[in-house]
Structures are given as C-alpha cells and as structure tokens.
Design a protein around this motif. Structure first.
Motif, PDB file in Angstrom:
ATOM      1  N   PRO A   1      13.315  11.917  -8.952  1.00 46.09           N
ATOM      2  CA  PRO A   1      12.272  12.583  -9.736  1.00 46.09           C
ATOM      3  C   PRO A   1      11.726  11.751 -10.885  1.00 46.09           C
ATOM      4  CG  PRO A   1      14.427  13.552 -10.170  1.00 46.09           C
ATOM      5  CD  PRO A   1      14.588  12.659  -8.989  1.00 46.09           C
ATOM      6  N   GLU A   2      12.419  10.666 -11.244  1.00 43.05           N
ATOM      7  CA  GLU A   2      11.906   9.805 -12.299  1.00 43.05           C
ATOM      8  C   GLU A   2      10.594   9.122 -11.907  1.00 43.05           C
ATOM      9  OE1 GLU A   2      15.409   7.463 -10.400  1.00 43.05           O
ATOM     10  OE2 GLU A   2      14.693   9.537 -10.599  1.00 43.05           O
TER      11      GLU A   2
ATOM     12  N   THR B   1       0.812  -1.220   0.000  1.00 39.32           N
ATOM     13  CA  THR B   1       0.000   0.000   0.000  1.00 39.32           C
ATOM     14  C   THR B   1       0.848   1.273   0.000  1.00 39.32           C
ATOM     15  OG1 THR B   1      -0.118  -0.075   2.426  1.00 39.32           O
ATOM     16  CG2 THR B   1      -1.920  -1.118   1.177  1.00 39.32           C
ATOM     17  N   LEU B   2       2.176   1.142   0.155  1.00 42.34           N
ATOM     18  CA  LEU B   2       3.041   2.317   0.286  1.00 42.34           C
ATOM     19  C   LEU B   2       3.059   3.138  -0.998  1.00 42.34           C
ATOM     20  CD1 LEU B   2       5.086   3.841   2.093  1.00 42.34           C
ATOM     21  CD2 LEU B   2       6.881   2.414   1.086  1.00 42.34           C
ATOM     22  N   LYS B   3       2.851   4.439  -0.855  1.00 42.21           N
ATOM     23  CA  LYS B   3       2.763   5.328  -2.015  1.00 42.21           C
ATOM     24  C   LYS B   3       3.799   6.440  -2.011  1.00 42.21           C
ATOM     25  CE  LYS B   3      -2.256   4.603  -1.988  1.00 42.21           C
ATOM     26  NZ  LYS B   3      -2.209   3.826  -0.707  1.00 42.21           N
TER      27      LYS B   3
ATOM     28  N   ASP C   1      16.443   3.123   1.385  1.00 47.31           N
ATOM     29  CA  ASP C   1      16.787   2.402   0.152  1.00 47.31           C
ATOM     30  C   ASP C   1      16.026   3.059  -1.000  1.00 47.31           C
ATOM     31  OD1 ASP C   1      17.206   0.635  -1.959  1.00 47.31           O
ATOM     32  OD2 ASP C   1      17.292  -1.101  -0.630  1.00 47.31           O
ATOM     33  N   VAL C   2      16.622   4.123  -1.527  1.00 44.44           N
ATOM     34  CA  VAL C   2      15.963   4.899  -2.582  1.00 44.44           C
ATOM     35  C   VAL C   2      15.772   4.049  -3.833  1.00 44.44           C
ATOM     36  CG1 VAL C   2      16.125   6.939  -4.058  1.00 44.44           C
ATOM     37  CG2 VAL C   2      16.825   7.080  -1.655  1.00 44.44           C
ATOM     38  N   ALA C   3      16.725   3.182  -4.126  1.00 45.24           N
ATOM     39  CA  ALA C   3      16.613   2.333  -5.316  1.00 45.24           C
ATOM     40  C   ALA C   3      15.389   1.431  -5.226  1.00 45.24           C
ATOM     41  CB  ALA C   3      17.876   1.498  -5.479  1.00 45.24           C
ATOM     42  N   ALA C   4      15.134   0.881  -4.040  1.00 43.97           N
ATOM     43  CA  ALA C   4      13.957   0.022  -3.869  1.00 43.97           C
ATOM     44  C   ALA C   4      12.673   0.826  -4.033  1.00 43.97           C
ATOM     45  CB  ALA C   4      13.995  -0.641  -2.493  1.00 43.97           C
TER      46      ALA C   4
ATOM     47  N   ARG D   1       9.690   0.641  -7.209  1.00 49.07           N
ATOM     48  CA  ARG D   1       8.248   0.542  -6.968  1.00 49.07           C
ATOM     49  C   ARG D   1       7.501   1.766  -7.488  1.00 49.07           C
ATOM     50  NH1 ARG D   1       6.373  -1.709  -2.149  1.00 49.07           N
ATOM     51  NH2 ARG D   1       4.442  -0.639  -2.743  1.00 49.07           N
ATOM     52  N   GLY D   2       8.218   2.770  -8.004  1.00 49.14           N
ATOM     53  CA  GLY D   2       7.575   3.998  -8.454  1.00 49.14           C
ATOM     54  C   GLY D   2       7.150   4.901  -7.315  1.00 49.14           C
TER      55      GLY D   2
END
Length: 328
Positions: free
Chosen positions: A320-321, A68-70, A83-86, A90-91
């Motif tokens: 920002p992607e 549910t994480l947005k 963990d920014v890559a993770a 997930r967008g």
C-alpha cells in the motif's frame, strides 16, 4: 490509447476476458505455463501496462525490463511468485483478489481432510489394482479438534463446516490477537505452540512469507497429538517436507492431505507420492470454474481501475505504500 495487459498463462477465464475486452484492452498471453523466461522476454519487448499474474514467477528482472508497467494484480491471493519488492521500488502497486476462491479452497481442504482421515486415496488405488484392501483404521472427525493456522476467509469457511460436523475448532492468527473470533464457536489461541498440542487435524491457511516459510517443521509436528492429520492448501514451503515425510513414515501422524508442495510440479518418485497415508492434489484448490471466473474478473477490474485513475481499495493491495490518492 488502449492498455496492453499481459496474462502470465495461456488463457484467462471468460469472465475476465469480457471485462478486458469491454475496456478495449489488448491482451497478451504467455504460451508456456511454467516458463518465467518467456515472461521476461515479453516484458522487455512489449509495451505492457499491466500484468495479471497467475502461478509463474514474475521476477524483478521482468518488472525492471518493462518501463511502461504501471500495475500488477494477482489472480488469487498468494503473491510469493511476484517480486513485490521490485514492484514497490518502481512504485507499482500489486493487487490481489481475496475471497474470490475462498469457497473453492475451503471445500478442497475439507475433501483432503476427509480423504486423509479415511485413507480414501490408498483404498481407491488398491481397488484400481484389483485388490480388495479394506483399511478399517480410519478416523471419525466428529468430536475431534480442528486447528487452523491463519484465520482468513478460507479458514473461516472451513471452520463453519467443521462446527456443523460436531468438531471443536481452534485457530491461531497473529492478526487477530486480542480480538474476538469472527466465527462464533471458534476459540482463538494465543500462539502456534498453544494450538498444536490440541489439534487432531491441523489445517494451514497462511501466505508464504519469510516468517511462515518452514513454520511447520519437526518440532511443530512433534507437538501435535499422536495420530494427527496435516492438511495444507496454503503453500508447500510452509511445511518442512523431509520432517513431514519422516513423521508419516514412523506413524507419528495418521495421514496428510496436500494440495501444495515445496516444488511444483511434484518431481516423479517424490517421497510424498510413495507414502500410502498421503493424499495429493496438484495445487487446484482455487481452480473450480466459479473460482477461476471470480479471480479473473477481479484481477481484470483491479488493473483497469488503476489504469483509469479510479479509486481502488487499499485492502486489495499488498504494497500500500505505492498507493496515491486513487486509493480508498
């Protein structure tokens, strides 16, 4: 349906709580301030919509465990514990609150610089122990050169104070190459190597990345003028600590003032805590009530705006992607 926001700390400043409460959000707190496992368990069992991340590790495992994480917002600017890559995979956008604690961190950097220059911590300890030890080899900062590595909002504030103290101020920041200095009177340097030999005081203001990890090691410390001072209010891992200890022990450096260490909390008996020419604080640069309130309210606004589908500044986002038409 009201959103659920996880705060990775036992509490949040009232300014942030008020923002969340007014939006009708359900707020979940962690109870153990250094337990990344608790965060993973909560995110696997609770319908978390957003995370306000403090200092505990927010792992890829935790992020992936929460369908549910947005959105995530850092309570501050350093995202090395996330963990920014993770999140990106997930967008999920990761926001931060730049400038919210700039005055607080800059003022502590100044305090560490002054305390290190004059051995304030050592003499305080001597007096507490009943000894009248008058060290008289302190350094006057007037006329000395302050070298700033990274020239964002914290460093810019510190530079203005240093200029008012009649110091010379130099700065190196790759993001400002071939650009005019944002602070009149501060000379931008073309490289770290060009800055180091001129810096009587070296103050670090960079995020922790793979490029900055260990960027100040034995080689860089040797390039500093004899008797220089190192101040670090950025991240401990930016400095090679064994090399720093060695330079301090042999007198190559006058002193160091550190708010951040490679391992936190600092282990008992660590070499840095034993050296008389080191001033230490426990990573509290951005922890004044005013800074905590600004970071808490900023982080709360970040996650709520994203959840509400309102425009969010892309300048606040470290990945920002992941942004969509909701970005400004």
């Amino acid at each position: 349906m009201r959103p659920t926001v996880l705060v990775t700390a036992p509490r949040l400043a009232a300014a942030g709580v008020d923002v969340l409460r007014q939006a009708g959000a359900r707020v979940v707190y962690t109870t153990r301030p250094d337990d990344a496992g608790e965060i993973e368990a909560l995110m696997a069992s609770e319908p978390i919509d957003a995370v306000i991340s403090r200092t505990v590790q927010l792992s890829g495992k935790a992020i992936d465990a929460c369908p549910t994480l947005k959105v995530i917002s850092k309570h501050g600017v350093g995202v090395s514990n996330i963990d920014v890559a993770a999140a990106t995979a997930r967008g999920i956008p990761v926001f931060m609150t730049p400038g919210a604690n700039a005055a607080s961190v800059a003022e502590l950097a100044l305090g560490l610089m002054l305390a290190a220059a004059r051995h304030v911590g050592y003499m305080h300890g001597e007096l507490q122990a009943g000894r009248w030890t008058r060290k008289q080899d302190g350094i006057e900062l007037r006329g000395r050169t302050l070298g700033l590595v990274g020239f964002g909002q914290v460093a810019q504030r510190l530079s203005r104070i240093a200029l008012a103290m009649d110091m010379q101020v130099l700065a190196f920041d790759p993001a400002l190459q071939n650009k005019p200095s944002p602070v009149p009177g501060v000379s931008l340097q073309p490289s770290l190597d060009a800055l180091l030999p001129q810096a009587d005081v070296l103050s670090l203001h960079v995020p922790l990345t793979e490029r900055t990890r260990g960027m100040v090691g034995a080689r860089e410390l040797a390039l500093l003028p004899p008797g220089a001072i190192l101040v670090n209010t950025a991240r401990g891992e930016v400095v090679d600590e064994p090399a720093l200890v060695a330079a301090l022990e042999r007198g190559a450096l006058h002193a160091a003032g550190l708010d951040t260490m490679a391992v936190e909390p600092l282990p008992a008996g660590h070499a840095l805590a034993r050296l008389p020419n080191v001033v230490l604080t426990p990573h509290v640069g951005g922890s004044t009530p005013a800074a905590l309130a600004a970071m808490a309210s900023g982080a709360a606004h970040n996650v709520l705006q994203w959840l509400d589908g309102k425009p969010v500044s892309a300048q606040l986002c470290v990945n920002p992607e992941t942004l969509t038409e909701k970005a400004l």
